[in-house]
Design a protein around this motif. Structure first.
Motif, PDB file in Angstrom:
ATOM      1  N   MET A 206       0.837  -1.197   0.000  1.00 15.87           N
ATOM      2  CA  MET A 206       0.000   0.000   0.000  1.00 15.87           C
ATOM      3  C   MET A 206       0.875   1.251   0.000  1.00 15.87           C
ATOM      4  N   PRO A 207       0.366   2.357  -0.512  1.00 18.72           N
ATOM      5  CA  PRO A 207       1.122   3.619  -0.395  1.00 18.72           C
ATOM      6  C   PRO A 207       1.237   4.010   1.075  1.00 18.72           C
ATOM      7  N   LEU A 288      12.395  -0.980  -5.386  1.00 16.86           N
ATOM      8  CA  LEU A 288      11.392   0.087  -5.313  1.00 16.86           C
ATOM      9  C   LEU A 288      11.069   0.633  -6.701  1.00 16.86           C
ATOM     10  N   THR A 289      12.081   0.726  -7.553  1.00 14.82           N
ATOM     11  CA  THR A 289      11.842   1.158  -8.933  1.00 14.82           C
ATOM     12  C   THR A 289      10.896   0.186  -9.633  1.00 14.82           C
ATOM     13  N   VAL A 294       5.251  -1.208 -11.421  1.00 15.76           N
ATOM     14  CA  VAL A 294       4.015  -2.006 -11.375  1.00 15.76           C
ATOM     15  C   VAL A 294       2.857  -1.138 -10.900  1.00 15.76           C
ATOM     16  N   GLY A 295       3.088  -0.375  -9.827  1.00 16.95           N
ATOM     17  CA  GLY A 295       2.083   0.562  -9.317  1.00 16.95           C
ATOM     18  C   GLY A 295       1.224  -0.055  -8.230  1.00 16.95           C
ATOM     19  N   PHE A 384       1.733  -9.717  -5.514  1.00 22.85           N
ATOM     20  CA  PHE A 384       1.109  -9.421  -6.805  1.00 22.85           C
ATOM     21  C   PHE A 384       1.559 -10.372  -7.906  1.00 22.85           C
ATOM     22  N   TYR A 385       2.677 -11.098  -7.699  1.00 26.99           N
ATOM     23  CA  TYR A 385       3.118 -12.052  -8.721  1.00 26.99           C
ATOM     24  C   TYR A 385       2.412 -13.392  -8.604  1.00 26.99           C
TER      25      TYR A 385
END
Length: 407
Positions: A206-207, A288-289, A294-295, A384-385
């Protein structure tokens, strides 16, 4: 719209376990690493290895630039007010111990109170427990609601004028709940206490905006956010950091050393004694990049769908107890459960035979296990993968394990 198969970016997901496709569902313990992270670290050792902050030669300057660029990257990720509020440690555990050894040692006295939640990981519990013992302070616990969420009414009772520190996880590594950090910050600050947040289970999912949360200290680990092991991050409000004596002394963290006295370097260098894990920090930057490419919108969409599939499958299976909220609206990507009359280690061993990797045990949260009246749980946690096939293989294998022990 074409769906991106993020699995292809993670080489380990192509392997087999016990001659079965690897189904990795232990992301809460550590995440797998994308090829981009592996390449960045290999490139540093192959082409750019040098110590940071010391040398005037080209490789040293380039290594320093790459290392410091990750500090900027983390400050941006967390929305820190300034880059100096971020420094690197070995892990979340190391970061939290650092807060104990500096702020705790300097500002906690006999008769003071430290407040934690019963769901805390040992990393955010044992250091405070030991500080309370050394200082003659009182360690207090905030309880849970029946669905596993933090009991805010109890938090209001436990946080008093005697409270100096409130330490809480942003997201539980067992119950899958996300705690109301903003509210806890208001409660802590109203009593002139500081809020220490364990973000190990949050940053990958999460952000995080430390200014909006109003956290005084915030810790997380690289290895849970698709980066390498051996690197942690600690954020602290600059006004607080200015008051603290370093926890470690030696090279890198000094400005001038005389026969009897030392002048420390500016923040954050004064808190990074010795040669840091330069390659690991560069790996964190690559992670992190990758994650930002991915977002978080994509991350949360995928993980929410998979968590719903997990919860639906488990709650519909007879003889299964799921801990924490039963609905996906309140449940993050960590699902803990037990199979009736079967120890969690036996369940995890059976799943491993099918190539399904989950965690079983107390999850470094023994007080929580006691609170739940269990000795252990099995935990499946998605990233997410992962995909629907992973969850389906898990549920199919769990059904087989359950039937084996029933027979």
């Amino acid at each position: 719209m074409t769906t991106i198969d993020y699995r292809q970016d993670f080489p380990i997901l192509k392997t087999r376990v016990n001659d079965e496709p690897l189904t990795y569902l232990d992301n809460a313990a550590t995440s797998q690493k994308p090829q981009a992270v592996i390449d960045a670290m290999a490139d540093f050792y192959a082409n750019g290895n040098a110590n940071v902050h010391r040398g005037v030669y080209t490789l040293a300057a380039q290594a320093t630039d790459r290392y410091e660029a990750v500090r900027d990257q983390v400050a941006q990720l967390l929305n820190a007010a300034r880059r100096e509020e971020v420094f690197f440690t070995r892990s979340t555990t190391d970061s939290l111990n650092w807060v104990v050894q500096t702020y705790g040692e300097q500002f906690v006295s006999a008769g003071d109170e430290i407040v934690v939640a019963v769901m805390e990981h040992h990393s955010n519990l044992v250091p405070w427990q030991q500080l309370a013992i050394r200082k003659g302070a009182t360690l207090k616990y905030v309880g849970l609601q029946p669905d596993g969420q933090l009991d805010l009414e109890d938090a209001r009772k436990q946080i008093t004028a005697k409270t100096k520190i409130v330490a809480v996880t942003q997201a539980s590594n067992v119950l899958g709940v996300t705690n109301p950090i903003k509210t806890l910050a208001r409660l802590a600050h109203a009593q002139h206490a500081v809020l220490v947040v364990d973000g190990a289970q949050a940053v990958a999912h999460m952000p995080v905006d430390v200014q909006a949360l109003d956290a005084d200290f915030y810790a997380f680990s690289a290895h849970k956010v698709y980066g390498p092991t051996g690197v942690g991050v600690l954020y602290g409000k600059y006004a607080l950091l200015e008051q603290l004596t370093p926890a470690q002394f030696g090279g890198e963290m000094i400005s001038d050393v005389d026969w009897q006295t030392t002048e420390f370097a500016a923040i954050p260098e004064r808190f990074e004694a010795g040669t840091p894990n330069v390659c690991g920090v560069i790996g964190l930057g690559a992670a992190l990049t990758y994650l930002q490419r991915v977002g978080f919108a994509t991350v949360q969409t995928i993980e929410k769908r998979l968590t719903a599939q997990l919860l639906d499958g488990l709650t519909q299976m007879p003889g299964i107890t799921v801990y924490g909220p039963q609905t996906v609206a309140d449940h993050g990507p960590v699902v803990a459960f037990n199979v009736e009359n079967v120890h969690g280690h036996d369940v995890a061993t059976g799943l491993d035979l099918a190539g399904v990797e989950v965690r079983a045990g107390h999850h470094c949260a023994q007080p929580l296990m006691r609170y739940l009246h269990v000795s252990a749980t099995v935990r499946a946690s998605v990233g997410f993968y992962n995909n629907e096939a992973d969850v389906e293989r898990f549920l199919t294998a769990l059904k087989s394990v359950k039937e084996f022990f029933e027979s």
